[in-house]
Design a protein around this motif. Structure first.
Motif, mmCIF file in Angstrom:
data_model
loop_
_atom_site.group_PDB
_atom_site.id
_atom_site.type_symbol
_atom_site.label_atom_id
_atom_site.label_comp_id
_atom_site.label_asym_id
_atom_site.label_seq_id
_atom_site.Cartn_x
_atom_site.Cartn_y
_atom_site.Cartn_z
ATOM 1 N N LEU A 1 0.826 -1.203 0.000
ATOM 2 C CA LEU A 1 0.000 0.000 0.000
ATOM 3 C C LEU A 1 0.862 1.256 0.000
ATOM 4 O O LEU A 1 0.919 2.027 0.970
ATOM 5 C CB LEU A 1 -0.937 -0.019 1.214
ATOM 6 C CG LEU A 1 -1.950 -1.171 1.253
ATOM 7 C CD1 LEU A 1 -2.756 -1.139 2.542
ATOM 8 C CD2 LEU A 1 -2.864 -1.121 0.027
ATOM 9 N N VAL A 2 1.582 1.443 -1.113
ATOM 10 C CA VAL A 2 2.454 2.606 -1.273
ATOM 11 C C VAL A 2 2.237 3.200 -2.664
ATOM 12 O O VAL A 2 1.811 2.504 -3.592
ATOM 13 C CB VAL A 2 3.941 2.249 -1.083
ATOM 14 C CG1 VAL A 2 4.199 1.731 0.339
ATOM 15 C CG2 VAL A 2 4.392 1.207 -2.110
ATOM 16 N N ASP A 3 2.550 4.473 -2.789
ATOM 17 C CA ASP A 3 2.408 5.142 -4.091
ATOM 18 C C ASP A 3 3.621 4.939 -4.982
ATOM 19 O O ASP A 3 3.515 5.011 -6.209
ATOM 20 C CB ASP A 3 2.189 6.649 -3.878
ATOM 21 C CG ASP A 3 0.863 6.946 -3.201
ATOM 22 O OD1 ASP A 3 -0.106 6.201 -3.443
ATOM 23 O OD2 ASP A 3 0.802 7.919 -2.411
ATOM 24 N N GLY B 1 5.858 6.587 0.073
ATOM 25 C CA GLY B 1 4.537 7.206 0.081
ATOM 26 C C GLY B 1 3.462 6.264 0.572
ATOM 27 O O GLY B 1 2.674 5.725 -0.221
ATOM 28 N N VAL B 2 3.410 6.051 1.893
ATOM 29 C CA VAL B 2 2.439 5.123 2.481
ATOM 30 C C VAL B 2 1.020 5.668 2.317
ATOM 31 O O VAL B 2 0.740 6.830 2.609
ATOM 32 C CB VAL B 2 2.765 4.902 3.974
ATOM 33 C CG1 VAL B 2 1.690 4.037 4.637
ATOM 34 C CG2 VAL B 2 4.140 4.244 4.114
ATOM 35 N N ARG B 3 0.118 4.831 1.889
ATOM 36 C CA ARG B 3 -1.268 5.244 1.642
ATOM 37 C C ARG B 3 -2.071 5.324 2.942
ATOM 38 O O ARG B 3 -1.737 4.653 3.932
ATOM 39 C CB ARG B 3 -1.923 4.267 0.665
ATOM 40 C CG ARG B 3 -1.306 4.314 -0.715
ATOM 41 C CD ARG B 3 -1.921 3.299 -1.649
ATOM 42 N NE ARG B 3 -1.272 3.338 -2.960
ATOM 43 C CZ ARG B 3 -1.472 2.443 -3.920
ATOM 44 N NH1 ARG B 3 -2.309 1.427 -3.717
ATOM 45 N NH2 ARG B 3 -0.836 2.550 -5.073
ATOM 46 N N PRO B 4 -3.145 6.102 2.953
ATOM 47 C CA PRO B 4 -3.934 6.297 4.180
ATOM 48 C C PRO B 4 -4.538 5.013 4.741
ATOM 49 O O PRO B 4 -4.819 4.934 5.941
ATOM 50 C CB PRO B 4 -5.024 7.273 3.739
ATOM 51 C CG PRO B 4 -4.451 7.999 2.572
ATOM 52 C CD PRO B 4 -3.591 7.001 1.862
ATOM 53 N N THR B 5 -4.771 4.027 3.913
ATOM 54 C CA THR B 5 -5.378 2.777 4.380
ATOM 55 C C THR B 5 -4.384 1.842 5.059
ATOM 56 O O THR B 5 -4.768 0.794 5.589
ATOM 57 C CB THR B 5 -6.023 2.033 3.206
ATOM 58 O OG1 THR B 5 -5.046 1.850 2.172
ATOM 59 C CG2 THR B 5 -7.214 2.820 2.652
ATOM 60 N N ASP C 1 -2.777 -3.615 5.187
ATOM 61 C CA ASP C 1 -3.902 -2.968 5.867
ATOM 62 C C ASP C 1 -4.159 -3.526 7.260
ATOM 63 O O ASP C 1 -5.039 -3.058 7.986
ATOM 64 C CB ASP C 1 -5.181 -3.096 5.019
ATOM 65 C CG ASP C 1 -5.565 -4.557 4.767
ATOM 66 O OD1 ASP C 1 -4.794 -5.459 5.157
ATOM 67 O OD2 ASP C 1 -6.634 -4.781 4.175
#
Length: 249
Positions: free
Chosen positions: A96-98, A146-150, A219
């Protein structure tokens, strides 16, 4: 009758305790002592290398019971572990990264390094005091990705093909969690999980996964190898696994 204070008697020639030490013997003793000081570190490193190599080929894990001068024990849950170096080592950051990334050993060495000196505490009871580790803060790699909010957790995998570990995202972002390249002021050797391992300073040493090859942002927490076999997922030293060891921080 014992001599009065200040009295001196001539040594008994038949009493070995009274024979003076000759200059030659004295100098030889000093020489042996100096040799021991000089030789001790290479001998210790040789013993560690031998035990590490033996453990790498021992699927029973019994070599992990043997002590060595450095105080460490060598554990592996795989029957054998391939050796990696600067030519073929890769560390992936994904999930879960950009911005997923793959790092070489040279890439990691070129980043700012953090040095920590802490006690190492194993859940089996042994402890190695004041052990320096040096490497890249895990939080730096997560920020770069870039770790995602989830995202809520991290899963770590290893190039032994078997071992895995986990941390919550908050734990992973601590300043005392490293992607370690050096230990005891030397590059990480294979037996100690080199060329790159995880180092989680405030937790029991099973959290510091050896032979690190993958960092996957997830997650939820996915229990690691030993946690699936009964060890605590949150492994704070002195506050988990039914133990009351002194914390390492």
């Amino acid at each position: 009758m014992p001599p009065a204070s200040g009295e001196r008697h001539a040594p008994d020639p038949d009493d070995p305790r009274g024979k003076p030490v000759g200059r030659r013997v004295f100098l030889a003793t000093l020489g042996l002592g100096a040799l021991g000081v000089v030789a001790a570190p290479p001998l210790q490193r040789g013993l560690e290398a031998f035990l590490g190599s033996a453990a790498d080929r021992d699927p029973t894990g019994l070599t992990g019971l043997l002590p060595n001068g450095g105080g460490f024990r060598y554990y592996s849950v795989a029957s054998s572990v391939p050796h990696k170096d600067a030519t073929d080592y890769r560390l992936t950051v994904d999930g879960l990264v950009d911005r997923p990334a793959t790092y070489t050993l040279s890439d990691l060495r070129a980043m700012p390094q953090t040095r920590l000196v802490r006690d190492v505490q194993c859940v089996t009871g042994w402890r190695v005091p004041h052990t320096p580790f040096e490497g890249v803060r895990l939080s730096r790699l997560l920020d770069a990705a870039g770790v995602r909010p989830t995202a809520r957790a991290i899963r770590f995998t290893c190039f032994d093909g078997t071992y895995s570990e986990s941390l919550t995202l908050a734990q992973a972002r601590r300043a005392d969690v490293l992607v370690a390249l050096r230990m005891q002021d030397e590059d990480l050797g294979h037996a100690h999980g080199g060329p790159v391992r995880l180092y989680v300073a405030p937790m029991y040493f099973y959290k510091s996964a050896k032979w690190l090859s993958g960092i996957t942002v997830t997650d939820r927490v996915r229990p690691g190898y030993w946690e699936e076999r009964g060890y605590d997922v949150d492994a704070w030293v002195g506050r988990s696994n039914g133990r009351d060891d002194v914390p390492t921080t």
